[in-house]
Design a protein around this motif. Sequence first.
Motif, PDB file in Angstrom:
ATOM      1  N   ALA A  83       0.813  -1.222   0.000  1.00  0.00           N
ATOM      2  CA  ALA A  83       0.000   0.000   0.000  1.00  0.00           C
ATOM      3  C   ALA A  83       0.846   1.271   0.000  1.00  0.00           C
ATOM      4  CB  ALA A  83      -0.936   0.007   1.215  1.00  0.00           C
ATOM      5  N   TYR A  84       2.136   1.164   0.320  1.00  0.00           N
ATOM      6  CA  TYR A  84       2.937   2.369   0.564  1.00  0.00           C
ATOM      7  C   TYR A  84       3.064   3.271  -0.659  1.00  0.00           C
ATOM      8  CZ  TYR A  84       6.159   5.448   2.900  1.00  0.00           C
ATOM      9  OH  TYR A  84       6.721   6.561   3.465  1.00  0.00           O
ATOM     10  N   ASP A  85       3.490   2.747  -1.778  1.00  0.00           N
ATOM     11  CA  ASP A  85       3.672   3.600  -2.950  1.00  0.00           C
ATOM     12  C   ASP A  85       2.346   4.053  -3.540  1.00  0.00           C
ATOM     13  OD1 ASP A  85       6.409   3.820  -2.868  1.00  0.00           O
ATOM     14  OD2 ASP A  85       6.790   2.367  -4.459  1.00  0.00           O
ATOM     15  N   LEU A  86       1.306   3.255  -3.394  1.00  0.00           N
ATOM     16  CA  LEU A  86       0.002   3.687  -3.890  1.00  0.00           C
ATOM     17  C   LEU A  86      -0.463   4.925  -3.133  1.00  0.00           C
ATOM     18  CD1 LEU A  86      -2.267   3.092  -5.906  1.00  0.00           C
ATOM     19  CD2 LEU A  86      -3.381   1.772  -4.095  1.00  0.00           C
TER      20      LEU A  86
ATOM     21  N   GLN B 140     -11.258   5.342  -6.701  1.00  0.00           N
ATOM     22  CA  GLN B 140     -11.305   4.554  -7.938  1.00  0.00           C
ATOM     23  C   GLN B 140      -9.976   3.850  -8.190  1.00  0.00           C
ATOM     24  OE1 GLN B 140     -12.402   7.412 -10.932  1.00  0.00           O
ATOM     25  NE2 GLN B 140     -14.593   7.305 -10.444  1.00  0.00           N
ATOM     26  N   MET B 141      -8.872   4.543  -7.922  1.00  0.00           N
ATOM     27  CA  MET B 141      -7.556   3.949  -8.146  1.00  0.00           C
ATOM     28  C   MET B 141      -7.267   2.836  -7.136  1.00  0.00           C
ATOM     29  SD  MET B 141      -6.297   5.325 -10.862  1.00  0.00           S
ATOM     30  CE  MET B 141      -7.990   5.129 -11.422  1.00  0.00           C
ATOM     31  N   ILE B 142      -7.731   3.008  -5.906  1.00  0.00           N
ATOM     32  CA  ILE B 142      -7.591   1.926  -4.922  1.00  0.00           C
ATOM     33  C   ILE B 142      -8.375   0.710  -5.395  1.00  0.00           C
ATOM     34  CG2 ILE B 142      -8.151   1.194  -2.567  1.00  0.00           C
ATOM     35  CD1 ILE B 142      -7.633   4.154  -1.726  1.00  0.00           C
ATOM     36  N   ASP B 143      -9.602   0.939  -5.871  1.00  0.00           N
ATOM     37  CA  ASP B 143     -10.408  -0.169  -6.395  1.00  0.00           C
ATOM     38  C   ASP B 143      -9.718  -0.850  -7.574  1.00  0.00           C
ATOM     39  OD1 ASP B 143     -12.430   0.158  -4.512  1.00  0.00           O
ATOM     40  OD2 ASP B 143     -13.699   1.358  -5.847  1.00  0.00           O
ATOM     41  N   ALA B 144      -9.133  -0.050  -8.471  1.00  0.00           N
ATOM     42  CA  ALA B 144      -8.434  -0.620  -9.627  1.00  0.00           C
ATOM     43  C   ALA B 144      -7.236  -1.452  -9.174  1.00  0.00           C
ATOM     44  CB  ALA B 144      -7.991   0.496 -10.573  1.00  0.00           C
ATOM     45  N   TYR B 145      -6.486  -0.950  -8.195  1.00  0.00           N
ATOM     46  CA  TYR B 145      -5.342  -1.686  -7.668  1.00  0.00           C
ATOM     47  C   TYR B 145      -5.796  -3.015  -7.069  1.00  0.00           C
ATOM     48  CZ  TYR B 145      -1.055  -2.729  -5.144  1.00  0.00           C
ATOM     49  OH  TYR B 145       0.088  -3.345  -4.680  1.00  0.00           O
ATOM     50  N   LEU B 146      -6.865  -2.964  -6.290  1.00  0.00           N
ATOM     51  CA  LEU B 146      -7.365  -4.193  -5.675  1.00  0.00           C
ATOM     52  C   LEU B 146      -7.899  -5.164  -6.721  1.00  0.00           C
ATOM     53  CD1 LEU B 146      -8.984  -2.652  -2.494  1.00  0.00           C
ATOM     54  CD2 LEU B 146      -7.002  -4.191  -2.580  1.00  0.00           C
ATOM     55  N   ALA B 147      -8.488  -4.658  -7.788  1.00  0.00           N
ATOM     56  CA  ALA B 147      -8.967  -5.528  -8.869  1.00  0.00           C
ATOM     57  C   ALA B 147      -7.795  -6.253  -9.539  1.00  0.00           C
ATOM     58  CB  ALA B 147      -9.759  -4.718  -9.897  1.00  0.00           C
ATOM     59  N   LEU B 148      -6.650  -5.577  -9.629  1.00  0.00           N
ATOM     60  CA  LEU B 148      -5.457  -6.197 -10.209  1.00  0.00           C
ATOM     61  C   LEU B 148      -4.756  -7.143  -9.236  1.00  0.00           C
ATOM     62  CD1 LEU B 148      -3.952  -3.089 -12.041  1.00  0.00           C
ATOM     63  CD2 LEU B 148      -4.980  -5.123 -13.105  1.00  0.00           C
ATOM     64  N   ASN B 149      -5.116  -7.064  -7.969  1.00  0.00           N
ATOM     65  CA  ASN B 149      -4.504  -7.889  -6.917  1.00  0.00           C
ATOM     66  C   ASN B 149      -5.597  -8.557  -6.085  1.00  0.00           C
ATOM     67  OD1 ASN B 149      -1.454  -7.102  -7.037  1.00  0.00           O
ATOM     68  ND2 ASN B 149      -2.579  -5.182  -7.253  1.00  0.00           N
ATOM     69  N   PRO B 150      -6.343  -9.479  -6.691  1.00  0.00           N
ATOM     70  CA  PRO B 150      -7.509 -10.053  -6.003  1.00  0.00           C
ATOM     71  C   PRO B 150      -7.176 -10.866  -4.753  1.00  0.00           C
ATOM     72  CG  PRO B 150      -7.071 -11.212  -8.059  1.00  0.00           C
ATOM     73  CD  PRO B 150      -6.152 -10.027  -8.022  1.00  0.00           C
ATOM     74  N   SER B 151      -5.919 -11.219  -4.569  1.00  0.00           N
ATOM     75  CA  SER B 151      -5.568 -11.987  -3.363  1.00  0.00           C
ATOM     76  C   SER B 151      -5.515 -11.102  -2.118  1.00  0.00           C
ATOM     77  CB  SER B 151      -4.228 -12.695  -3.554  1.00  0.00           C
ATOM     78  OG  SER B 151      -3.196 -11.737  -3.685  1.00  0.00           O
ATOM     79  N   LEU B 152      -5.491  -9.780  -2.308  1.00  0.00           N
ATOM     80  CA  LEU B 152      -5.437  -8.874  -1.164  1.00  0.00           C
ATOM     81  C   LEU B 152      -6.816  -8.719  -0.537  1.00  0.00           C
ATOM     82  CD1 LEU B 152      -3.135  -6.039  -2.572  1.00  0.00           C
ATOM     83  CD2 LEU B 152      -2.517  -7.857  -0.972  1.00  0.00           C
ATOM     84  N   ASN B 153      -6.853  -8.753   0.775  1.00  0.00           N
ATOM     85  CA  ASN B 153      -8.088  -8.509   1.510  1.00  0.00           C
ATOM     86  C   ASN B 153      -8.377  -7.015   1.485  1.00  0.00           C
ATOM     87  OD1 ASN B 153      -9.379  -7.564   4.166  1.00  0.00           O
ATOM     88  ND2 ASN B 153      -9.854  -9.766   4.144  1.00  0.00           N
TER      89      ASN B 153
END
Length: 181
Positions: A87-90, A108-121
Amino acid sequence: DLPYQSQALLLAGIETYLDWHCVLKKKELSSADRANYLSRWQDLLSTLPDLGKVIVLRDFHVENLMSLPDGEIGILDFQDAACGHPAYDLVSLLQDARYQVALELELQMIDAYLALNPSLNREQFITSYNILGAQRNLRILGVFARKALRDNQKKYLELLPRVEGYLARNLDFLKIDLRAV
């Protein structure tokens, strides 16, 4: 071979805030108050879940990105890179001290990041994002106060309100008050 972005390194950033921003705001902390403040941060940082380790540049913001002729993105100023929390650089990019990022775009960008990293809670990531955002914003407040006070670079004072606003938002999300000044 990158160093680990340890709790000690994160606390050092908070000490920069105490050493410089508190002086700028003419708020002196007793040794006991300082130790208590750092202890509270140590406790909070110890709650960060282990979501894996990635390369963190620690100074990841739009002015350190450049468009390359082949359409790729180049990265400047990576000498402080470490291995740390995803999460640091984001948060560094989306809570940029120099440019206001609209809250809606940030989310929106947090959502996009999480969509690209579905293993993250999601819940753990967003909590971590706000903890690290608060830590980073304290560090930035300290660095900018140091630049203004020690290096006579007063232009950094103009950026403090934006960073203070990000800090307030991070701490409000966390439902804690860890403002020393």
